[in-house]
Design a protein around this motif. Structure first.
Motif, PDB file in Angstrom:
ATOM      1  N   GLU A 106       0.831  -1.111   0.160  1.00  7.72           N
ATOM      2  CA  GLU A 106       0.081  -0.088  -0.043  1.00  7.72           C
ATOM      3  C   GLU A 106       0.986   1.280   0.109  1.00  7.72           C
ATOM      4  OE1 GLU A 106      -4.219  -0.501   2.304  1.00  7.72           O
ATOM      5  OE2 GLU A 106      -2.561  -1.198   3.616  1.00  7.72           O
ATOM      6  N   CYS A 107       0.448   2.107  -0.898  1.00  8.96           N
ATOM      7  CA  CYS A 107       1.076   3.649  -0.731  1.00  8.96           C
ATOM      8  C   CYS A 107       0.264   4.657  -0.873  1.00  8.96           C
ATOM      9  CB  CYS A 107       2.243   3.561  -2.002  1.00  8.96           C
ATOM     10  SG  CYS A 107       1.471   3.569  -3.465  1.00  8.96           S
ATOM     11  N   ILE A 108       0.587   5.840  -0.647  1.00 17.60           N
ATOM     12  CA  ILE A 108      -0.398   7.039  -0.749  1.00 17.60           C
ATOM     13  C   ILE A 108       0.620   7.750  -1.747  1.00 17.60           C
ATOM     14  CG2 ILE A 108      -1.235   8.933   0.291  1.00 17.60           C
ATOM     15  CD1 ILE A 108      -1.385   7.488   2.980  1.00 17.60           C
ATOM     16  N   VAL A 109      -0.396   8.490  -2.892  1.00 14.83           N
ATOM     17  CA  VAL A 109       0.141   9.316  -3.699  1.00 14.83           C
ATOM     18  C   VAL A 109      -0.661  10.723  -3.536  1.00 14.83           C
ATOM     19  CG1 VAL A 109       0.612   9.632  -6.118  1.00 14.83           C
ATOM     20  CG2 VAL A 109       1.195   7.523  -5.150  1.00 14.83           C
ATOM     21  N   CYS A 110      -0.051  11.926  -3.409  1.00 14.08           N
ATOM     22  CA  CYS A 110      -0.528  13.076  -3.248  1.00 14.08           C
ATOM     23  C   CYS A 110      -0.717  13.547  -4.720  1.00 14.08           C
ATOM     24  CB  CYS A 110       0.217  14.073  -2.468  1.00 14.08           C
ATOM     25  SG  CYS A 110       0.556  13.547  -0.875  1.00 14.08           S
ATOM     26  N   ILE A 111      -2.045  13.710  -5.236  1.00 13.10           N
ATOM     27  CA  ILE A 111      -2.049  14.125  -6.469  1.00 13.10           C
ATOM     28  C   ILE A 111      -2.835  15.316  -6.852  1.00 13.10           C
ATOM     29  CG2 ILE A 111      -3.469  13.264  -8.943  1.00 13.10           C
ATOM     30  CD1 ILE A 111      -3.257  10.516  -7.775  1.00 13.10           C
ATOM     31  N   ASN A 112      -1.950  16.485  -7.344  1.00 11.46           N
ATOM     32  CA  ASN A 112      -2.562  17.859  -7.690  1.00 11.46           C
ATOM     33  C   ASN A 112      -1.905  18.071  -9.093  1.00 11.46           C
ATOM     34  OD1 ASN A 112       0.113  17.987  -7.285  1.00 11.46           O
ATOM     35  ND2 ASN A 112      -0.252  20.011  -6.182  1.00 11.46           N
ATOM     36  N   GLY A 113      -1.903  17.187 -10.261  1.00 14.97           N
ATOM     37  CA  GLY A 113      -1.571  17.345 -11.407  1.00 14.97           C
ATOM     38  C   GLY A 113      -1.109  16.115 -12.194  1.00 14.97           C
ATOM     39  N   ALA A 114      -0.778  16.467 -13.468  1.00 13.81           N
ATOM     40  CA  ALA A 114      -0.494  15.324 -14.335  1.00 13.81           C
ATOM     41  C   ALA A 114       0.671  14.558 -14.111  1.00 13.81           C
ATOM     42  CB  ALA A 114      -0.297  15.783 -15.812  1.00 13.81           C
ATOM     43  N   PHE A 115       1.593  14.958 -13.296  1.00  9.41           N
ATOM     44  CA  PHE A 115       3.070  14.171 -13.090  1.00  9.41           C
ATOM     45  C   PHE A 115       3.141  13.398 -11.514  1.00  9.41           C
ATOM     46  CE2 PHE A 115       3.838  17.416 -16.204  1.00  9.41           C
ATOM     47  CZ  PHE A 115       4.472  16.463 -17.272  1.00  9.41           C
ATOM     48  N   SER A 116       2.204  14.165 -10.865  1.00  5.91           N
ATOM     49  CA  SER A 116       2.064  13.300  -9.531  1.00  5.91           C
ATOM     50  C   SER A 116       1.164  12.071  -9.874  1.00  5.91           C
ATOM     51  CB  SER A 116       1.353  14.219  -8.426  1.00  5.91           C
ATOM     52  OG  SER A 116       0.555  15.037  -8.922  1.00  5.91           O
ATOM     53  N   GLU A 117       0.103  12.607 -10.743  1.00  8.18           N
ATOM     54  CA  GLU A 117      -0.680  11.341 -11.097  1.00  8.18           C
ATOM     55  C   GLU A 117      -0.076  10.197 -11.780  1.00  8.18           C
ATOM     56  OE1 GLU A 117      -5.012  10.334 -12.905  1.00  8.18           O
ATOM     57  OE2 GLU A 117      -4.070  11.957 -13.794  1.00  8.18           O
ATOM     58  N   ARG A 118       1.043  10.568 -12.559  1.00  7.17           N
ATOM     59  CA  ARG A 118       1.921   9.360 -13.023  1.00  7.17           C
ATOM     60  C   ARG A 118       2.705   8.410 -12.204  1.00  7.17           C
ATOM     61  NH1 ARG A 118       5.491  11.786 -18.143  1.00  7.17           N
ATOM     62  NH2 ARG A 118       3.020  12.088 -18.678  1.00  7.17           N
ATOM     63  N   MET A 119       2.818   9.015 -11.035  1.00 11.36           N
ATOM     64  CA  MET A 119       3.243   8.275  -9.826  1.00 11.36           C
ATOM     65  C   MET A 119       2.194   7.207  -9.441  1.00 11.36           C
ATOM     66  SD  MET A 119       4.899   9.656  -6.277  1.00 11.36           S
ATOM     67  CE  MET A 119       6.051  10.663  -7.031  1.00 11.36           C
ATOM     68  N   ALA A 120       0.991   7.536  -9.388  1.00  4.72           N
ATOM     69  CA  ALA A 120       0.110   6.659  -8.841  1.00  4.72           C
ATOM     70  C   ALA A 120      -0.166   5.675 -10.281  1.00  4.72           C
ATOM     71  CB  ALA A 120      -1.364   7.346  -8.785  1.00  4.72           C
ATOM     72  N   ILE A 121      -0.203   6.152 -11.384  1.00  2.23           N
ATOM     73  CA  ILE A 121      -0.375   5.016 -12.537  1.00  2.23           C
ATOM     74  C   ILE A 121       0.482   4.016 -12.486  1.00  2.23           C
ATOM     75  CG2 ILE A 121      -0.339   4.766 -15.088  1.00  2.23           C
ATOM     76  CD1 ILE A 121      -1.690   7.861 -15.045  1.00  2.23           C
ATOM     77  N   ILE A 122       1.740   4.447 -12.214  1.00  2.62           N
ATOM     78  CA  ILE A 122       3.046   3.580 -12.341  1.00  2.62           C
ATOM     79  C   ILE A 122       2.979   2.462 -11.029  1.00  2.62           C
ATOM     80  CG2 ILE A 122       5.513   3.263 -12.021  1.00  2.62           C
ATOM     81  CD1 ILE A 122       5.824   5.846 -13.535  1.00  2.62           C
ATOM     82  N   ALA A 123       2.556   2.870 -10.036  1.00  5.32           N
ATOM     83  CA  ALA A 123       2.280   2.023  -8.959  1.00  5.32           C
ATOM     84  C   ALA A 123       0.899   0.988  -8.994  1.00  5.32           C
ATOM     85  CB  ALA A 123       1.884   2.774  -7.617  1.00  5.32           C
ATOM     86  N   GLU A 124       0.255   1.498  -9.750  1.00  5.88           N
ATOM     87  CA  GLU A 124      -1.054   0.698 -10.109  1.00  5.88           C
ATOM     88  C   GLU A 124      -0.608  -0.589 -11.000  1.00  5.88           C
ATOM     89  OE1 GLU A 124      -4.253   3.921  -9.139  1.00  5.88           O
ATOM     90  OE2 GLU A 124      -3.861   3.632 -11.237  1.00  5.88           O
ATOM     91  N   ARG A 125       0.378  -0.267 -11.905  1.00  2.00           N
ATOM     92  CA  ARG A 125       0.940  -1.209 -12.627  1.00  2.00           C
ATOM     93  C   ARG A 125       1.544  -2.464 -12.107  1.00  2.00           C
ATOM     94  NH1 ARG A 125       1.621   1.555 -18.586  1.00  2.00           N
ATOM     95  NH2 ARG A 125      -0.402   2.442 -18.725  1.00  2.00           N
TER      96      ARG A 125
END
Length: 421
Positions: A106-125
């Motif tokens: 489990e991890c938490i990603v703070c998303i406030n734009g396209a590049f922080s969201e990319r961190m979440a997308i990579i983790a989900e894969r």
């Protein structure tokens, strides 16, 4: 259609471009005022023109030491794992996310734009269990929401963008370090848009994994992602249940090359490492504090100029504005692409548009590294004024340049960068 049939048909329908010989490479001279890449110092170009040597040549492996020493100084850390990954900043995201996470973590990603969201997308894969704490573009993530989201869970890391390139927002790292401590988690920070342009101290701020990009405030060409990993994060990586899913971005393998053993891992971009070395030398010759102040002064002048022209800023809270990337609201009735194309075609100046939900709503102006100079900013403001007038926007003649000049004249002590008041 079979391959041979495709090429038979293609031969009879070739365009003029396809039939003509390809000419010499003659790129236009642009003033890059985008969120990346930034303009490159001529001394860095000169370094890139040096002869290629083998990547296992003893001379080159000594040069690698130089790069690592200077990266540690710029990151402000003594971490053993500190080197430039042979990849763009997005490769830095992938390495920073994939190395500490096993499938199911489990991890938490703070998303406030396209590049922080990319961190979440990579983790989900991976696939990891990603808890997204998300706010609209132009805002910071509330650390209290991050803490609430992680309570009672076994969180491996808290990830965030120090400077969110897509919206021009900076986040206060110390707040998230406290939250990560309460959750017993690593802190992973994207400093692609902030390193060498905004105050950042990896050791003092307790960042476990931090990565950046070569093409922004460091002002080297695109293609390298500096990364640093502290001892705590190293222990987490070595305690993995299974190998890192990516062979190329496995930091333990890459460090066999960048470490003392200098064991072959891959063939790195030798000329980009030359460039990185010279760009880092320029950063350290100027001094980190002087460089941060230069970026802050230029952004203050930019803000003064655009507001004097009747434009408004996308990030409304001054404390949340990223110094290296300023997001400007596009006025009603003005077409985004027409303004950017006129700036490019008439003045050879490039700025960027918005991404995701901000597409067509904002312009993003980068003040980074070698591009971040007073003459460049004044030229941009004058060109933007002329372009807006041509597009039918009414504004006082010379207001932007005049306001910026006054700002440069009056600012003797730059405001704190990236700190809340």
């Amino acid at each position: 259609m079979a391959q041979k049939d495709f090429w038979a048909a293609k031969k009879g329908n070739m365009t003029d471009r396809e039939q003509k010989p390809i000419g010499e490479l003659l790129p236009p001279q642009r003033l890059l005022m985008t969120p990346g890449p930034s303009c490159v110092d001529p001394r860095v170009y000169r370094a890139m023109a040096a002869p290629i040597v083998g990547h296992m040549d003893p001379w080159f492996t000594e040069l690698m030491d130089d790069v690592q020493v200077m990266l540690r100084r710029v990151f402000q850390t003594d971490n053993r794992i500190t080197f430039p990954i042979s990849a763009s900043g997005s490769g830095g995201i992938e390495a920073a996310v994939m190395n500490p996470l096993d499938a199911g973590d489990e991890c938490i990603v703070c998303i406030n734009g396209a590049f922080s969201e990319r961190m979440a997308i990579i983790a989900e894969r991976i696939p990891a269990k990603v808890i997204r704490v998300e706010v609209p573009y132009g805002h910071t993530v509330d650390p209290r929401d991050v803490l609430r989201a992680g309570k009672g869970k076994k969180i491996k890391f808290v990830g965030l963008a120090h400077g969110e390139t897509s919206s021009g927002v900076v986040q206060r790292i110390e707040d998230y370090r406290k939250v990560a401590d309460e959750l017993g988690a690593l802190l992973v920070v994207d400093a692609v848009a902030s390193l060498a342009g905004v105050p950042l101290d990896v050791a003092k701020q307790g960042i476990d994994i931090c990565f950046s990009g070569s093409q922004k405030a460091i002002s080297a060409p695109p293609g390298m992602a500096p990364i640093t990993v502290n001892a705590r994060a190293e222990e987490v990586i070595h305690a993995r249940k299974e190998p890192v899913r990516s062979w190329y971005f496995d930091l333990t393998s890459a460090m066999n090359y960048w470490g003392h053993d200098r064991l072959y891992h891959h063939t790195p971009p030798v000329t980009l490492i030359y460039a990185m070395r010279e760009a880092l030398r320029a950063v350290l010759e100027e001094g980190l504090e002087a460089r941060w102040e230069r970026h802050a002064r230029c952004q203050q002048a930019l803000i003064a100029g655009v507001e004097a022209m009747g434009l408004s800023l996308f990030v409304t809270n001054p404390a949340d504005r990223l110094v290296t990337v300023t997001a400007i609201n596009i006025p009603s009735g003005i077409e985004d692409s027409k303004v950017r194309l006129q700036l490019l075609n008439e003045f050879s100046i490039e700025i960027a548009g918005g991404l995701g939900p901000a597409k067509g709503k904002i312009w993003r102006v980068g003040l980074m590294g070698y591009s971040c100079q007073e003459p460049n900013l004044l030229l941009l403001l004058a060109a933007l004024e002329k372009t807006l007038l041509d597009q039918g926007f009414r504004l006082p003649a010379g207001a932007g340049v005049s306001a910026a000049v006054r700002s440069f004249q009056h600012v003797s002590q730059p405001a704190a960068v990236g700190a809340r008041k």
